[in-house]
Design an enzyme around this catalytic site. Structure first.
Site, PDB file in Angstrom:
ATOM      1  N   ASN A   7      13.602  -4.421 -31.928  1.00 44.90           N
ATOM      2  CA  ASN A   7      14.557  -5.608 -31.920  1.00 44.90           C
ATOM      3  C   ASN A   7      15.822  -5.177 -31.096  1.00 44.90           C
ATOM      4  O   ASN A   7      16.695  -4.482 -31.820  1.00 44.90           O
ATOM      5  CB  ASN A   7      14.842  -6.124 -33.373  1.00 44.90           C
ATOM      6  CG  ASN A   7      15.940  -7.520 -33.323  1.00 44.90           C
ATOM      7  OD1 ASN A   7      16.507  -7.694 -32.406  1.00 44.90           O
ATOM      8  ND2 ASN A   7      15.403  -8.325 -34.430  1.00 44.90           N
ATOM      9  N   VAL A   8      16.192  -6.015 -30.145  1.00 44.39           N
ATOM     10  CA  VAL A   8      17.333  -5.449 -29.240  1.00 44.39           C
ATOM     11  C   VAL A   8      18.525  -5.527 -30.011  1.00 44.39           C
ATOM     12  O   VAL A   8      19.788  -5.205 -29.530  1.00 44.39           O
ATOM     13  CB  VAL A   8      17.217  -5.768 -27.845  1.00 44.39           C
ATOM     14  CG1 VAL A   8      16.320  -5.495 -27.044  1.00 44.39           C
ATOM     15  CG2 VAL A   8      17.260  -7.430 -27.801  1.00 44.39           C
TER      16      VAL A   8
ATOM     17  N   ASN B 227      16.802  -8.070 -20.506  1.00 44.95           N
ATOM     18  CA  ASN B 227      16.240  -9.366 -19.923  1.00 44.95           C
ATOM     19  C   ASN B 227      16.064 -10.333 -21.123  1.00 44.95           C
ATOM     20  O   ASN B 227      16.256 -11.299 -21.289  1.00 44.95           O
ATOM     21  CB  ASN B 227      14.812  -9.037 -19.464  1.00 44.95           C
ATOM     22  CG  ASN B 227      14.113 -10.301 -19.370  1.00 44.95           C
ATOM     23  OD1 ASN B 227      14.252 -11.407 -18.676  1.00 44.95           O
ATOM     24  ND2 ASN B 227      12.952 -10.592 -20.395  1.00 44.95           N
TER      25      ASN B 227
ATOM     26  N   SER C 265      23.220 -15.920 -16.352  1.00 47.56           N
ATOM     27  CA  SER C 265      22.482 -17.490 -16.108  1.00 47.56           C
ATOM     28  C   SER C 265      23.523 -18.187 -15.408  1.00 47.56           C
ATOM     29  O   SER C 265      24.890 -17.708 -15.223  1.00 47.56           O
ATOM     30  CB  SER C 265      22.305 -18.263 -17.398  1.00 47.56           C
ATOM     31  OG  SER C 265      22.115 -19.533 -17.188  1.00 47.56           O
TER      32      SER C 265
ATOM     33  N   TYR D 217      24.975 -19.772 -26.173  1.00 52.61           N
ATOM     34  CA  TYR D 217      24.204 -19.471 -24.898  1.00 52.61           C
ATOM     35  C   TYR D 217      25.159 -18.859 -23.788  1.00 52.61           C
ATOM     36  O   TYR D 217      24.986 -18.160 -23.202  1.00 52.61           O
ATOM     37  CB  TYR D 217      23.088 -20.314 -24.518  1.00 52.61           C
ATOM     38  CG  TYR D 217      22.114 -19.875 -23.377  1.00 52.61           C
ATOM     39  CD1 TYR D 217      21.167 -18.748 -23.725  1.00 52.61           C
ATOM     40  CD2 TYR D 217      22.311 -20.216 -22.314  1.00 52.61           C
ATOM     41  CE1 TYR D 217      20.380 -18.575 -22.895  1.00 52.61           C
ATOM     42  CE2 TYR D 217      21.507 -19.759 -21.316  1.00 52.61           C
ATOM     43  CZ  TYR D 217      20.555 -18.838 -21.595  1.00 52.61           C
ATOM     44  OH  TYR D 217      19.606 -18.414 -20.572  1.00 52.61           O
TER      45      TYR D 217
ATOM     46  N   ALA E  86      28.500 -18.505 -23.665  1.00 51.73           N
ATOM     47  CA  ALA E  86      29.490 -17.547 -23.778  1.00 51.73           C
ATOM     48  C   ALA E  86      28.813 -16.301 -23.978  1.00 51.73           C
ATOM     49  O   ALA E  86      29.501 -15.146 -23.355  1.00 51.73           O
ATOM     50  CB  ALA E  86      30.107 -17.895 -25.195  1.00 51.73           C
ATOM     51  N   SER E  87      27.343 -16.205 -24.292  1.00 50.65           N
ATOM     52  CA  SER E  87      26.811 -14.808 -24.308  1.00 50.65           C
ATOM     53  C   SER E  87      26.518 -14.504 -22.794  1.00 50.65           C
ATOM     54  O   SER E  87      26.588 -13.178 -22.649  1.00 50.65           O
ATOM     55  CB  SER E  87      25.335 -14.975 -25.049  1.00 50.65           C
ATOM     56  OG  SER E  87      24.679 -15.860 -24.313  1.00 50.65           O
ATOM     57  N   LYS E  88      26.195 -15.538 -22.114  1.00 50.00           N
ATOM     58  CA  LYS E  88      26.026 -15.076 -20.679  1.00 50.00           C
ATOM     59  C   LYS E  88      27.152 -14.648 -19.933  1.00 50.00           C
ATOM     60  O   LYS E  88      27.267 -13.994 -19.000  1.00 50.00           O
ATOM     61  CB  LYS E  88      25.067 -16.241 -19.984  1.00 50.00           C
ATOM     62  CG  LYS E  88      23.906 -16.464 -20.584  1.00 50.00           C
ATOM     63  CD  LYS E  88      22.810 -15.434 -20.773  1.00 50.00           C
ATOM     64  CE  LYS E  88      21.397 -15.339 -20.976  1.00 50.00           C
ATOM     65  NZ  LYS E  88      20.672 -14.112 -20.938  1.00 50.00           N
TER      66      LYS E  88
ATOM     67  N   ILE F 294      14.658 -22.096 -14.485  1.00 49.38           N
ATOM     68  CA  ILE F 294      13.202 -21.449 -14.138  1.00 49.38           C
ATOM     69  C   ILE F 294      12.433 -22.078 -15.083  1.00 49.38           C
ATOM     70  O   ILE F 294      12.576 -22.152 -16.394  1.00 49.38           O
ATOM     71  CB  ILE F 294      13.357 -19.848 -14.430  1.00 49.38           C
ATOM     72  CG1 ILE F 294      14.419 -19.314 -13.822  1.00 49.38           C
ATOM     73  CG2 ILE F 294      12.119 -19.392 -13.950  1.00 49.38           C
ATOM     74  CD1 ILE F 294      14.528 -19.303 -12.332  1.00 49.38           C
TER      75      ILE F 294
HETATM   76  N1  LIG Z   1      14.105 -19.565 -18.230  1.00 53.04           N
HETATM   77  C1  LIG Z   1      15.075 -20.111 -17.600  1.00 53.04           C
HETATM   78  O1  LIG Z   1      15.278 -21.178 -16.918  1.00 53.04           O
HETATM   79  C2  LIG Z   1      16.215 -19.096 -17.646  1.00 53.04           C
HETATM   80  C3  LIG Z   1      17.591 -19.538 -16.781  1.00 53.04           C
HETATM   81  C4  LIG Z   1      18.662 -18.481 -16.887  1.00 53.04           C
HETATM   82  C5  LIG Z   1      18.373 -17.437 -17.534  1.00 53.04           C
HETATM   83  N2  LIG Z   1      17.297 -17.050 -18.254  1.00 53.04           N
HETATM   84  C6  LIG Z   1      17.366 -15.786 -18.942  1.00 53.04           C
HETATM   85  O2  LIG Z   1      16.237 -14.969 -18.568  1.00 53.04           O
HETATM   86  C7  LIG Z   1      15.923 -14.175 -19.941  1.00 53.04           C
HETATM   87  C8  LIG Z   1      14.351 -14.351 -19.977  1.00 53.04           C
HETATM   88  O3  LIG Z   1      13.993 -15.477 -19.987  1.00 53.04           O
HETATM   89  P1  LIG Z   1      12.688 -16.152 -20.238  1.00 53.04           P
HETATM   90  O4  LIG Z   1      12.503 -17.678 -19.678  1.00 53.04           O
HETATM   91  O5  LIG Z   1      11.532 -15.262 -19.616  1.00 53.04           O
HETATM   92  O6  LIG Z   1      12.348 -16.133 -21.849  1.00 53.04           O
HETATM   93  P2  LIG Z   1      11.239 -16.275 -22.824  1.00 53.04           P
HETATM   94  O7  LIG Z   1      11.450 -16.938 -24.117  1.00 53.04           O
HETATM   95  O8  LIG Z   1       9.886 -16.534 -22.279  1.00 53.04           O
HETATM   96  O9  LIG Z   1      10.852 -14.567 -22.961  1.00 53.04           O
HETATM   97  C9  LIG Z   1      11.773 -13.755 -23.703  1.00 53.04           C
HETATM   98  C10 LIG Z   1      11.393 -12.626 -24.551  1.00 53.04           C
HETATM   99  O10 LIG Z   1      12.266 -12.019 -25.229  1.00 53.04           O
HETATM  100  C11 LIG Z   1      11.747 -11.740 -26.536  1.00 53.04           C
HETATM  101  N3  LIG Z   1      12.758 -11.554 -27.553  1.00 53.04           N
HETATM  102  C12 LIG Z   1      13.472 -12.394 -27.934  1.00 53.04           C
HETATM  103  N4  LIG Z   1      14.425 -12.075 -28.955  1.00 53.04           N
HETATM  104  C13 LIG Z   1      14.024 -10.605 -28.984  1.00 53.04           C
HETATM  105  C14 LIG Z   1      14.729  -9.655 -29.757  1.00 53.04           C
HETATM  106  N5  LIG Z   1      15.616  -9.876 -30.878  1.00 53.04           N
HETATM  107  N6  LIG Z   1      14.509  -8.354 -29.573  1.00 53.04           N
HETATM  108  C15 LIG Z   1      13.527  -7.968 -28.147  1.00 53.04           C
HETATM  109  N7  LIG Z   1      12.789  -9.114 -27.881  1.00 53.04           N
HETATM  110  C16 LIG Z   1      13.256 -10.395 -28.254  1.00 53.04           C
HETATM  111  C17 LIG Z   1      10.988 -12.632 -26.637  1.00 53.04           C
HETATM  112  O11 LIG Z   1       9.728 -12.211 -27.764  1.00 53.04           O
HETATM  113  C18 LIG Z   1      10.162 -12.885 -25.429  1.00 53.04           C
HETATM  114  O12 LIG Z   1       8.938 -12.129 -25.369  1.00 53.04           O
HETATM  115  C19 LIG Z   1      16.414 -14.561 -20.974  1.00 53.04           C
HETATM  116  O13 LIG Z   1      17.386 -13.632 -21.069  1.00 53.04           O
HETATM  117  C20 LIG Z   1      17.177 -15.972 -20.360  1.00 53.04           C
HETATM  118  O14 LIG Z   1      18.245 -16.150 -21.126  1.00 53.04           O
HETATM  119  C21 LIG Z   1      16.382 -17.946 -18.497  1.00 53.04           C
END
Ligand SMILES: NC(=O)c1ccc[n+]([C@@H]2O[C@H](COP(=O)([O-])OP(=O)(O)OC[C@H]3O[C@@H](n4cnc5c(N)ncnc54)[C@H](O)[C@@H]3O)[C@@H](O)[C@H]2O)c1
Length: 254
Positions: free
Chosen positions: A62-63, A89, A143, A157, A159-161, A190
């Site tokens: 867990n990150v 990521n 993001s 979200y 603020a975290s980004k 995405i």
């Molecule tokens: N999908 C979008 O449109 C989008 C847009 C901008 C930014 N992002 C960012 O891109 C990144 C990836 O997004 P995604 O769409 O592939 O998400 P996703 O939900 O498909 O995958 C996220 C992964 O993170 C894992 N995860 C969640 N909590 C965790 C924890 N505490 N410890 C370890 N792993 C954990 C999940 O199990 C999952 O496998 C994220 O940081 C997201 O904020 C996504």
């Protein structure tokens, strides 16, 4: 091969964009540490890579928990002896994230822990190894929302980004002389499960699509190819950058 002999940790790589990155990085010669809380999917990602001739292990962590991150980085060093790439990521976008007055402290804390504290913890335990090696690349996933307000607010979200962007600059400046680069990717919308939670109706989907000059939502590979560039030596003079990969949405006033 663009990542020959490199070792990469990719957080949140059991699914979504992280999984695609794990597969692509491995196909470019990297040894990939798949790390995630999702054990079954994480094991499966690493196994799929090995089955197609790549090098990969899964480490459950867990990150947002310091002990688990420390153990994950130690296990990486035990397995591969070094770490060249840290791809921060992992992230969440929970439905209960909202505008400030409707946002609970618990949701704020959870989002900050998983989206931002994670990058602090993973970097804290990875950077000393990169310093010893005199080389490394950290990729932070932010993001496009870190740059823009939104009437459908997700304040935790956002603020975290924004925090990811600031950390990126700070790490780039502090560690540049050690040969370590740190850059942020700012994805636009995405088409992944994380985004689909927002599409409560076709209208809600089209509202977002209309804002994108390139006329489509992003695909995971649009982001992952940018990450591949940042992970490789092709980007050896790029650090502290915030790279928008967003179909132009952040350039669109109206
Ligand atoms: N999908 C979008 O449109 C989008 C847009 C901008 C930014 N992002 C960012 O891109 C990144 C990836 O997004 P995604 O769409 O592939 O998400 P996703 O939900 O498909 O995958 C996220 C992964 O993170 C894992 N995860 C969640 N909590 C965790 C924890 N505490 N410890 C370890 N792993 C954990 C999940 O199990 C999952 O496998 C994220 O940081 C997201 O904020 C996504």
């Amino acid at each position: 091969m663009r990542l020959a002999d490199k070792v990469a940790i990719i957080t949140g790589s059991a699914g979504g964009m992280g999984r695609l990155a794990a597969e692509l990085f491995a196909s470019e010669g990297a040894s990939v540490v798949v790390t995630d809380i999702a054990e079954k999917e994480g094991e499966e990602t690493a196994r799929t890579i090995r089955d197609s001739g790549g090098k990969s292990i899964f480490i459950e962590a867990n990150v947002a928990i310091e002990d688990e991150v420390e153990r994950m980085v130690e296990a990486t060093i035990d397995a591969y002896g070094r770490v060249d790439i840290l791809y921060n990521n992992a992230g969440i976008m929970p439905a209960e994230d909202a505008s400030v007055t409707d946002l609970s402290e618990a949701t704020w804390d959870r989002v900050m822990d998983i989206n931002l504290k994670s990058a602090f913890l993973c970097s804290k335990y990875t950077l000393p190894h990169m310093v010893k090696q005199g080389k490394g690349s950290i990729i932070n996933v932010a993001s496009f929302v870190a740059f823009m307000g939104c009437t459908v607010a997700q304040d935790a979200y956002t603020a975290s980004k924004g925090g990811m962007l600031s950390l990126t600059k700070s790490f780039a400046v502090q560690y540049g002389r050690h040969g370590i680069r740190c850059n942020a990717i700012c994805p636009g919308p995405i088409e992944t499960p994380l985004l689909r939670v927002l599409w409560t109706s076709e209208e809600a989907r089209d509202l977002r699509l209309d804002r994108i000059p390139l006329g489509r939502f992003g695909e995971a590979k649009d982001i992952v190819y940018m990450a591949l560039y940042l992970a490789s030596d092709e980007s050896s003079w790029t650090t502290g950058a915030w790279l928008m990969v967003d179909g132009g949405i952040s350039s669109n006033y109206f």
